[in-house]
Design an enzyme around this catalytic site. Structure first.
Site, PDB file in Angstrom:
ATOM      1  N   SER A 147       0.829  -1.194   0.000  1.00 36.83           N
ATOM      2  CA  SER A 147       0.000   0.000   0.000  1.00 36.83           C
ATOM      3  C   SER A 147       0.875   1.260   0.000  1.00 36.83           C
ATOM      4  O   SER A 147       1.634   1.481  -0.944  1.00 36.83           O
ATOM      5  CB  SER A 147      -0.960  -0.047   1.192  1.00 36.83           C
ATOM      6  OG  SER A 147      -1.972   0.930   1.088  1.00 36.83           O
ATOM      7  N   ASP A 226     -10.260  -5.568  -3.165  1.00 34.45           N
ATOM      8  CA  ASP A 226      -9.643  -4.476  -2.414  1.00 34.45           C
ATOM      9  C   ASP A 226     -10.522  -3.230  -2.537  1.00 34.45           C
ATOM     10  O   ASP A 226     -10.712  -2.703  -3.635  1.00 34.45           O
ATOM     11  CB  ASP A 226      -8.253  -4.212  -2.991  1.00 34.45           C
ATOM     12  CG  ASP A 226      -7.411  -3.237  -2.197  1.00 34.45           C
ATOM     13  OD1 ASP A 226      -7.984  -2.312  -1.594  1.00 34.45           O
ATOM     14  OD2 ASP A 226      -6.178  -3.395  -2.200  1.00 34.45           O
ATOM     15  N   HIS A 259      -7.399  -5.907   0.914  1.00 36.09           N
ATOM     16  CA  HIS A 259      -6.206  -5.076   1.057  1.00 36.09           C
ATOM     17  C   HIS A 259      -5.320  -5.456   2.248  1.00 36.09           C
ATOM     18  O   HIS A 259      -4.283  -4.845   2.461  1.00 36.09           O
ATOM     19  CB  HIS A 259      -6.647  -3.604   1.215  1.00 36.09           C
ATOM     20  CG  HIS A 259      -5.567  -2.595   0.996  1.00 36.09           C
ATOM     21  ND1 HIS A 259      -4.996  -2.359  -0.242  1.00 36.09           N
ATOM     22  CD2 HIS A 259      -4.940  -1.731   1.851  1.00 36.09           C
ATOM     23  CE1 HIS A 259      -4.092  -1.404  -0.141  1.00 36.09           C
ATOM     24  NE2 HIS A 259      -4.016  -1.011   1.119  1.00 36.09           N
TER      25      HIS A 259
END
Length: 280
Positions: A147, A226, A259
């Site tokens: 991320s 996600d 995620h």
């Protein structure tokens, strides 16, 4: 030398946690290290992992389950914190996606953040510290992340291919200049001049490359469940930039995966082995 805060036996190696006085940050910073078995007397490949928003130097080591394969492959793992701690900048704990836990791996140029929020320089400083203090091979250093940390890994590698020979990412913020997270962070740390943002945007850096910077390839895994994919991540933009310059990219899309660290732990073994092959 860094101060050893604690250590734990793990897959016949050792999981350690350190603190040191960072010249780049101007404050004490923490990082974690996994040393595989048989590290004594050898120079081993080392892999830096940059974590995402709200995470610390502990998150990856606790949640990803990476030590088992690192032990098998003879890889040193290093995970820094995600921002300065105790900088006492007004408002640094007001938002989860800016300030403490959200350094975005940039060197802030805007006051008051520029005093301590210098995470780009911190990662490069930590690389040198690790090479000096641990049995790590300076010719075999890789970097990966998740991320915000995926953004950091891609960006740091693209800016320093002579320092990081291998790079991969999980669900990276691949075009931060185009997404709300990146616009908030870059605007806050760097100011409104979007030209200054390009130096920290992996998609822009790849678009500016004259030749493929990583001819052995880049690996990215992305979950299709996600919730941040459409608005924040833009892997398609990075893929397009790679295609234009001829950079080999394996962008793997996984239905059903979100995620978080359930996703990361599913595919982390592939990333460790990818780096081990590339680093030799």
């Amino acid at each position: 030398m860094p101060e050893l805060l604690g250590e734990h036996a793990c897959f016949d190696g050792v999981q350690r946690f350190y603190r040191y006085d960072s010249a780049a940050i101007g404050l004490p910073m923490r990082f974690s290290v996994y040393l595989p078995p048989g590290a004594q007397g050898k120079r081993l490949p080392v892999l830096f992992y940059l974590a995402g928003l709200t995470c610390t130097e502990e998150t990856f080591m606790i949640k990803a389950g990476a030590q088992r394969v690192a032990a098998q492959e003879g890889l040193i793992l290093v995970a820094p914190d995600t921002s300065p701690r105790g900088a006492d900048v007004p408002g640094e704990t007001d938002d989860w996606d800016f300030g403490a836990g959200a350094g975005f791996y940039v060197d802030a140029t805007r006051t008051p953040w520029s005093g301590h929020y210098r995470m780009y320089s911190h990662i490069l400083e930590l690389r040198e510290l690790v090479l000096a203090a641990l049995p790590a091979d300076p010719a075999r250093v890789g970097i990966f992340g998740h991320s915000m940390g995926g953004h950091g890994a891609l960006m740091l590698a693209l800016r320093n291919p002579h320092l990081f020979r291998s790079v991969s990412a999980f669900a990276p913020i691949a075009a931060p200049s185009r997404c709300p997270w990146g616009e908030k962070a870059f605007g806050g740390y760097l100011g409104p001049d979007r030209d200054a943002w390009r130096a920290y945007d992996a998609t822009e850096l790849m678009a500016d490359a004259d030749i493929p910077p990583f001819p052995k390839g880049i690996l990215i895994d992305q979950g299709l469940a996600d919730k941040f994919l459409a608005e924040q991540l833009y892997p398609d933009a990075f893929e397009e930039a790679c295609r234009a310059v001829g950079q080999p990219l394996e962008l793997r899309l996984h239905p059903g995966y979100d995620h978080g660290y359930y996703f990361i732990s599913t595919f982390v073994d592939d990333h460790l082995r990818f780096h081990r092959r590339n680093l030799g």
